[in-house]
Design a protein around this motif. Structure first.
Motif, PDB file in Angstrom:
ATOM      1  N   ILE A  54       0.858  -1.186   0.000  1.00 38.75           N
ATOM      2  CA  ILE A  54       0.000   0.000   0.000  1.00 38.75           C
ATOM      3  C   ILE A  54       0.894   1.235   0.000  1.00 38.75           C
ATOM      4  N   ILE A  55       0.710   2.099  -0.973  1.00 41.89           N
ATOM      5  CA  ILE A  55       1.456   3.362  -1.051  1.00 41.89           C
ATOM      6  C   ILE A  55       0.436   4.491  -1.095  1.00 41.89           C
ATOM      7  N   ASP A  56       0.458   5.303  -0.065  1.00 38.58           N
ATOM      8  CA  ASP A  56      -0.499   6.408   0.039  1.00 38.58           C
ATOM      9  C   ASP A  56       0.093   7.670  -0.589  1.00 38.58           C
ATOM     10  N   SER A  57      -0.747   8.407  -1.314  1.00 33.71           N
ATOM     11  CA  SER A  57      -0.344   9.672  -1.970  1.00 33.71           C
ATOM     12  C   SER A  57       0.865   9.470  -2.868  1.00 33.71           C
ATOM     13  N   ILE A  58       0.800   8.439  -3.697  1.00 35.46           N
ATOM     14  CA  ILE A  58       1.940   8.123  -4.556  1.00 35.46           C
ATOM     15  C   ILE A  58       2.177   9.194  -5.604  1.00 35.46           C
ATOM     16  N   ASP A  59       1.144   9.986  -5.930  1.00 35.11           N
ATOM     17  CA  ASP A  59       1.313  11.039  -6.929  1.00 35.11           C
ATOM     18  C   ASP A  59       2.209  12.166  -6.429  1.00 35.11           C
ATOM     19  N   ARG A  60       2.429  12.252  -5.095  1.00 41.03           N
ATOM     20  CA  ARG A  60       3.358  13.253  -4.574  1.00 41.03           C
ATOM     21  C   ARG A  60       4.805  12.843  -4.773  1.00 41.03           C
ATOM     22  N   SER A  61       5.018  11.589  -5.131  1.00 42.29           N
ATOM     23  CA  SER A  61       6.376  11.119  -5.370  1.00 42.29           C
ATOM     24  C   SER A  61       6.949  11.806  -6.597  1.00 42.29           C
ATOM     25  N   GLN A  62       8.257  12.002  -6.587  1.00 42.71           N
ATOM     26  CA  GLN A  62       8.913  12.730  -7.668  1.00 42.71           C
ATOM     27  C   GLN A  62       8.961  11.858  -8.916  1.00 42.71           C
ATOM     28  N   GLN A  63       8.345  12.356 -10.014  1.00 41.38           N
ATOM     29  CA  GLN A  63       8.268  11.633 -11.282  1.00 41.38           C
ATOM     30  C   GLN A  63       7.740  10.211 -11.050  1.00 41.38           C
ATOM     31  N   ALA A  64       6.572  10.161 -10.438  1.00 37.60           N
ATOM     32  CA  ALA A  64       6.018   8.871 -10.005  1.00 37.60           C
ATOM     33  C   ALA A  64       5.838   7.904 -11.170  1.00 37.60           C
ATOM     34  N   GLU A  65       5.316   8.392 -12.292  1.00 34.30           N
ATOM     35  CA  GLU A  65       5.018   7.503 -13.411  1.00 34.30           C
ATOM     36  C   GLU A  65       6.296   6.874 -13.972  1.00 34.30           C
ATOM     37  N   LYS A  66       7.392   7.623 -13.928  1.00 34.37           N
ATOM     38  CA  LYS A  66       8.665   7.130 -14.466  1.00 34.37           C
ATOM     39  C   LYS A  66       9.317   6.135 -13.518  1.00 34.37           C
ATOM     40  N   HIS A  67       9.334   6.458 -12.221  1.00 31.08           N
ATOM     41  CA  HIS A  67      10.087   5.657 -11.263  1.00 31.08           C
ATOM     42  C   HIS A  67       9.283   4.506 -10.671  1.00 31.08           C
ATOM     43  N   MET A  68       7.987   4.447 -10.929  1.00 31.94           N
ATOM     44  CA  MET A  68       7.167   3.365 -10.379  1.00 31.94           C
ATOM     45  C   MET A  68       6.674   2.435 -11.494  1.00 31.94           C
ATOM     46  N   LYS A  69       7.545   2.176 -12.470  1.00 38.92           N
ATOM     47  CA  LYS A  69       7.149   1.333 -13.586  1.00 38.92           C
ATOM     48  C   LYS A  69       6.873  -0.105 -13.163  1.00 38.92           C
ATOM     49  N   TRP A  70       7.452  -0.513 -12.019  1.00 40.26           N
ATOM     50  CA  TRP A  70       7.228  -1.892 -11.565  1.00 40.26           C
ATOM     51  C   TRP A  70       5.760  -2.160 -11.281  1.00 40.26           C
ATOM     52  N   LEU A  71       4.984  -1.094 -11.094  1.00 40.92           N
ATOM     53  CA  LEU A  71       3.558  -1.276 -10.813  1.00 40.92           C
ATOM     54  C   LEU A  71       2.822  -1.920 -11.978  1.00 40.92           C
ATOM     55  N   ILE A  72       3.311  -1.674 -13.207  1.00 39.28           N
ATOM     56  CA  ILE A  72       2.602  -2.202 -14.382  1.00 39.28           C
ATOM     57  C   ILE A  72       3.157  -3.547 -14.814  1.00 39.28           C
ATOM     58  N   ASP A  73       4.240  -4.011 -14.177  1.00 46.31           N
ATOM     59  CA  ASP A  73       4.763  -5.337 -14.495  1.00 46.31           C
ATOM     60  C   ASP A  73       3.893  -6.409 -13.845  1.00 46.31           C
TER      61      ASP A  73
END
Length: 1316
Positions: A607-626
């Motif tokens: 569980i990651i809360d407020s993940i959109d506040r993370s810096q460049q979330a879409e780029k650095h959280m690519k493991w979410l779509i694997d």
């Protein structure tokens, strides 16, 4: 027309051929008559010549001749005109004919050209379409290529993970298979029936049947447990780790379910599930000393604050804790009564300085700190005595009351003031070290830490090569606590169902997106749901991360991923080194996730809360779509306005605004906590006001309720409510909060100080501590700061995080920026003030984790690259960042400066060489060696292996010279150097260094120390890379045993200190009268001592609990059954089986009478008593209990639940042991049907049940069916081997073999019998 001469041919031809110039190639010849134009002048001259030729002749002498001449002339003129006309007519006809031909030809050419033009236009359109199609095909091809590249990389990564994690296990399996086959052949030769316990496990038991028929239990059946029945507070069970617990809640007995004393991580995690029992001070990163004194003892307090407080602060900073002395002036009429009470609650230690008198104004404070103290915090009363002087009655009465409740240490001092203050200092220092910080280290380690002035040795002992930042973990625990503090759940039940559906849904599924506006309650929802999951599914591993404000450390993607990976490693019992490279970390995280999920008995939820506040979330959280492992679920929350576009396609749970009733109930709850009730008119105003999205926001409603509750009376509440209703959003409501706090201040100077405090917090990286604020603002008194923090904390404006003051919500930060920092100059001024403060710390060589966190970040925000460069070259700043795992942050600073890896390494090395020239003495040389080692590790993580050798070698040389060749720090240098050689594939050098490090560690610490385990694990990894699997396996097993023993002995990072602190608190609570609460506390104490492996003390407390419950509640009360159950489990642990049987039977009788037939607590006792009966060979007594277990599970979960199948398998195992094969067969078949319907035909449980049925068929002589069933079972097992990495023999199986496999029951023999 011209003259005739111009038309007549010189040779007198009648006509000529004229070429058609229009055709350009000759044409039809046309004859043109000769045009004759005689002129009158020529005719007259001819007449003259005739007259002159006849002499004497008269002119016109003959009329006839004259008339004939005129006729001739007329005729000639006529002929001439006629010919001229004919010529003109023919000429024009020819021209018309020619023009018509040309027109026809041009028309024909025009048609041809038009046809060509149309053809060209069609060709153009066709080519254009082809071009567009080609471009589209090109883009599609590029997109397919990019997708292919991504898929290829993903497959390569997954294959790499699969190969690395499974290859060695497959080799181990093959080797084990060969060993087992050899052993099987030997046993076959002896005619012995063989049972392999690894083949199948049961959640209750597995039984080995030898040739003689003797039964041998290899899985203990005792369990220590209790359940939350009839007001039970706390409970623990040591239970079996079968997958049943992941699918069934029947064994969930409260917050301490399924906890084994050998598994400290689980024990501490379960202990954290009862967090309301523990105060913030136990987990706070600040040591707070609350001082109370009278006018008579003011000198001692001054000496303590001025002389000894700095020493305590320095020690706490060394341990990376804040230290704060809280001291209010003695006032007759104190306006800070509520503030003082709040500070006492937060304090770690309270000290009362007494002499002869005790003013009445201090009585409430003393009572709060010393007589109430519900959490049993350390307390000290310093009492100065003098001969011939008698203390007042108030002093004597207070001391007597404190002695009765035994809640404080009392120092009676008869010497001077200096000696008294020193005596207080000694007690405080001891209390901080032992009770508050929980420091339990050996003398050698203590010396090492003292020599190095940091805690790196202790960190390395606990975490091995893993660089860990305890502050990050501390911040996350506090964030979870703060998010879940609200008691109002705002109608979350409908959202809980959706979250539960996600967990129960079949894999694979994408992450679930929890969306909502700012302040809509996303964090509250997730934290409440986590608590419910921990309570009802204790086997589920939940990893959470709450992202703070943007640009803070908690929003750094690499730190988020690193923290989650460390948690996975922690639950995998791994001390393997973890990379700090963000790119490699992205590759390693799925590896660890798959590794843990394959061996973890329950599911894994991230569980990651407020993940959109993370810096460049879409780029650095690519493991979410694997693709994720099948038993892993991911939930992320986002602000609906800032959610990345690609994530909007995921399944979404959107939080709707509150309705008017929810808003009213939330505000009423806040008011009732302040003993204030809204009038009907006020409630109508609220209902009318709650019509928009912003006014129905959860945070808005809570803040409005806090504002109204602060009024204190109905009259004031009307005014405040009216002002609040003018605010249409949360930010404007926060502005009203600021104005109300400002109005409560006495002077403009206080208001300016309040502005300065808030602005300093807003420009900082992660927040500001109270001690830092008092140094930054010298005019700021403690009374004012405490009052400000209290009021703003109460209004959800400020909060504590890791000992730092920070904004509770982003809207609060936005409000401060709008109110106080609209001008850019203001922002720059406060930033400069912070820079000056932390720079001063560097100049004093006082590099703390705070200066390393704040200063580089402030320079980055300021854009001052020169100062940032200078700051990074301060070796202690970079060392601090690196050792706490902030590798990516350090790299980002260097990237801002435009430096590559090589130039960065060169600059560090040059700076270190320059520092070395100034080093003198042993202590400075040891520090230098640490710096060289840090640089070497840093370069290794950068991938600069060749450059990392030199600093590590230099570190080794310095330590061998300055310390001793056999010193543990030399082993540390050898270990790091060996790691570089291993990564460099120079295995011979690495092996030699690792063996040297192992020899030194064993000599220094003994063979059972964690550092020895680390060296063994490193050597095992080295051998594994060299394909020396047998040596590697031997070392890993040895390392694992040491880790388990150390964990049992010491606990995890906070576990031992937490358990001991809670134990001491509870012991103080049990000294009063006999009550059910005290009995419950005694039960809890027994559980805690059991966790600490102190079985004798645990038994004493459990017996006391049972006796008190029997006296207070009666011997037939269900809570007595709880104590009996725990005592039975404890006796089972001590192998006192007869006593355990008696206690279990008593507990079962009570629960049968008092509880419903399908109650989980009854099922718990039934299960463990049945296991005990089977262990003792009393199978006839065990059968009805197993049958009862089946009935209970059918009533609880329905006839088709997997738990029912598990109970059926256990009953079938028992029937087989009693040789009742005909009764076992339908039980197995029914269990098989349930497993297939629930999990599918290829699930391991299906395979194990098929194998058991194969055994039964073989025993019955049906070899063909046995072979068919066994073949199916082996197919499932092979599929599991491929999926799980070769660990086919599941240790978490819920089914058991009916009988041991005979020596003849090998696959080959089965197939041979089938052919017959």
């Amino acid at each position: 027309m011209g003259t005739a001469s111009s038309l007549v041919s010189p040779v007198g031809t009648v006509g000529e051929v004229i070429e058609d110039t229009y055709e350009g190639g000759g044409g039809e010849a046309c004859e043109i008559p000769v045009e004759v134009k005689p002129k009158a002048r020529l005719l007259r001259s001819s007449f003259r010549r005739v007259g002159t030729s006849r002499p004497g002749g008269l002119i016109g002498a003959s009329f006839k001749s004259t008339a004939s001449v005129q006729e001739l002339e007329c005729m000639a003129e006529y002929e001439r005109l006629r010919k001229e006309y004919e010529i003109f007519r023919i000429s024009k006809n020819n021209e018309v004919a020619s023009m018509m031909k040309k027109e026809a030809k041009l028309d024909k050419e025009n048609k041809r050209l038009r046809a060509e033009l149309q053809a060209l236009q069609k060709t153009y359109q066709k080519i254009l379409r082809e071009k567009e199609s080609a471009l589209e095909a090109k883009y599609q091809a590029m997109e397919r290529a990019a997708t292919f590249e991504h898929d290829r990389d993903k497959v390569k990564r997954q294959f790499k993970i699969f190969r690395e994690t499974k290859e060695n296990e497959i080799q181990d399996l093959l080797r084990a298979k060969r060993e087992l086959e050899a052993k099987l052949q030997r046993l076959q030769a002896q005619g012995i029936q063989v049972f392999d316990p690894e083949e199948s496990d049961s959640d209750d038991s597995c039984t080995e049947v030898t040739a003689a028929g003797a039964q041998t239990e290899y899985w203990t059946g005792g369990a220590l447990g209790s359940e939350p029945s009839m007001g039970s507070m706390m409970q623990l069970q040591q239970s079996f780790r079968g997958p049943e617990f992941a699918h069934s809640s029947i064994d969930v007995e409260g917050p301490f379910a399924n906890v084994n004393r050998d598994d400290w991580d689980t024990a501490v995690a379960s202990l954290l599930q009862v967090t309301p029992l523990f105060s913030h001070s136990l987990w706070s990163n600040t040591v707070r000393i609350y001082l109370i004194n009278t006018e008579e003892t003011h000198p001692e307090v001054d000496i303590f604050i001025q002389k000894y407080s700095p020493k305590l602060r320095k020690y706490c900073e060394t341990m990376e804790y804040f230290f704060q002395v809280v001291h209010f002036a003695v006032e007759t009429d104190s306006p800070f009564q509520a503030v003082r009470k709040w500070e006492i609650e937060k304090s770690s230690l309270a000290i009362l300085f007494l002499h002869l008198s005790l003013p009445s104004c201090l009585m409430d404070e003393c009572e709060e700190a010393f007589l109430k103290n519900p959490e049993g915090k350390p307390r000290l009363i310093y009492r100065r005595l003098e001969e011939g002087q008698v203390s007042s009655d108030a002093v004597e009465q207070l001391v007597e009351q404190v002695q009765i409740v035994n809640k404080a240490k009392i120092i009676n001092h008869t010497g001077g003031l200096e000696e008294g203050a020193y005596e207080v200092y000694n007690y405080v220092e001891k209390t901080i070290k032992q009770d508050i910080l929980g420091c339990e280290i050996t003398q050698l380690e203590k010396k090492d830490i003292t020599d190095n002035s940091d805690s790196s040795i202790l960190e390395e002992e606990v975490f091995g090569d893993v660089l860990w930042d305890a502050h990050d973990e501390q911040e996350q625990m506090e964030a979870f606590q703060q998010a879940s503090n609200s008691s109002c759940e705002l109608g979350f039940e409908k959202y809980y169902e959706r979250l539960n559906d996600l967990v129960a849904a079949p894999a694979p599924i994408p992450p679930l997106l929890v969306s909502g506006g700012p302040g809509s309650g996303k964090s509250l929802l997730l934290s409440k749901w986590i608590q419910l999951q921990q309570k009802h599914s204790p086997n589920t591993l939940i990893l959470y991360h709450f992202v703070g404000r943007p640009m803070s450390s908690s929003s750094e993607p690499s730190l988020i991923l690193r923290r989650l990976t460390l948690k996975l490693m922690q639950h995998s019992w791994s001390v393997s080194p973890l990379t700090l490279d963000p790119t490699k970390l992205l590759e390693e995280f799925p590896h660890w996730l798959e590794k843990l999920s394959a061996h973890h008995q329950g599911g894994v939820i991230i569980i990651i809360d407020s993940i959109d506040r993370s810096q460049q979330a879409e780029k650095h959280m690519k493991w979410l779509i694997d693709p994720l492992p099948v038993n892993v679920r991911v939930i992320v929350s986002v602000n609906v306005e800032t959610c990345p576009q690609a994530w909007r396609l995921w399944p979404t749970l959107h939080l709707d605004p509150l309705n008017a009733e929810d808003v009213k109930s939330l505000i009423n709850e806040e008011c009732s906590s302040a003993d204030l009730k809204l009038t009907k008119e006020q409630e109508k105003k609220l209902e009318k006001h709650s019509h928009s999205t912003t006014t129905c926001n959860a945070l808005y409603a809570k803040l409005l309720g806090r504002m109204v509750a602060s009024a204190g009376s109905i009259e004031n509440s009307d005014v405040i409510l009216q002002n609040c209703l003018r605010c249409q959003d949360t930010v404007s409501l926060y502005k009203l909060v600021l104005r109300s706090v400002e109005e409560s201040l006495k002077s403009d100077k206080d208001k300016d100080l309040m502005k300065e405090v808030l602005c300093l917090i807003s420009v900082s990286h992660n927040g500001i501590s109270e001690s830092e604020l008092t140094e930054l603002c010298p005019e700021l008194s403690w009374e004012l700061l405490a009052s400000l923090v209290y009021n703003l904390h109460k209004m959800c404006f400020l909060t504590y995080g890791c000992g730092l003051l920070k904004f509770r919500h982003l809207q609060a930060l936005e409000t401060v920026k709008l109110e106080y920092m609209e001008e850019q100059n203001t922002l720059a001024a406060y930033r400069k003030k912070l820079i000056a403060y932390f720079s001063m710390q560097l100049s004093e060589e006082r590099v703390t984790w705070r200066s390393a966190d704040e200063l580089p970040w402030l320079f980055q925000q300021q854009g001052d690259k020169q100062k940032l460069h200078k700051c990074l070259l301060n070796l202690f700043v970079s060392q601090n960042l690196y050792k706490r795992g902030h590798f990516a942050e350090l790299l980002s600073y260097w990237q801002l400066l435009g430096k590559d890896k090589s130039s960065m390494a060169a600059e560090y090395f040059s700076s270190l060489k320059l520092y070395e020239k100034s080093c003198e003495g042993e202590e400075s040389m040891i520090t230098l060696a640490d710096l060289y080692e840090t640089l070497g590790r840093f370069l290794k993580d950068l991938g600069l292996l060749s450059q990392s050798i030199a600093p590590l070698q230099r570190s080794l040389e310095i330590r061998e010279t300055a310390l001793d060749p056999d010193h543990p720090r030399v082993a540390q240098s050898l270990h790091q150097l060996a790691g570089v050689y291993m990564q460099w594939k120079k295995f011979g050098n690495a092996e030699q260094l690792y063996k040297q490090a192992l020899e030194i560690s064993e000599s220094a610490y003994g063979t059972e120390h964690l550092r020895v385990a680390r060296e063994l694990d490193a050597l095992a990894t080295l051998y594994q890379k060299q394909n020396k699997y047998e040596q590697a396996e031997h070392l890993r097993k040895k390392s694992f045993r040491i880790q388990q023993k150390a964990a049992r002995r010491k606990g995890s990072l906070y576990g031992f200190a937490l358990l001991r602190q809670r134990t001491l608190q509870l012991e103080e609570l049990t000294l009063g009268k006999d009550t059910s609460d005290n009995a419950r506390t005694l039960n809890e104490l027994g559980v805690l001592y059991y966790l600490q492996n102190n079985l004798e003390t645990a038994e004493l407390f459990l017996k006391r609990s049972l006796e008190m419950r029997e006296r207070v509640l009666g011997p037939e009360h269900p809570d007595c059954a709880q104590s009996l159950n725990n005592l039975a489990a404890l006796n089972n642990e001590k192998k006192n089986y007869e006593k355990a049987e008696e206690l279990y039977e008593r507990a079962l009788n009570i629960r049968r009478q008092a509880l419903a037939p399908d109650h989980p607590s009854l099922a718990y006792t039934v299960k463990h008593l049945a296991v005990l009966y089977k262990k003792l060979g009393k199978l006839d007594k065990a059968v009805p209990l197993y049958e009862l277990a089946v009935e209970i599970r059918q009533k609880s979960f329905g006839p088709k639940h997997p738990s029912v199948a598990t109970a059926l398998v256990n009953l079938a195992v028992l029937c087989c042991q009693m040789k009742k094969h005909s009764e076992a067969l339908p039980l197995y078949e029914r269990a098989l049907k349930i497993y297939e319907d629930s999990f599918g035909r290829m699930h391991p449980r299906v395979g194990e049940t098929l194998k058991n049925l194969a055994v039964l068929s073989y025993e019955g002589g049906d070899f063909e069916k046995a072979a068919e069933l066994y073949k199916r079972a082996m197919e499932i097992k092979e599929a599991e081997t491929l999926l799980m990495g070769g660990n086919a023999a599941s240790r978490h199986s819920s089914s058991g073999d009916t009988l041991s496999l005979k020596s003849a029951l090998s696959p080959n023999v089965l197939l041979q019998n089938a052919r017959r």
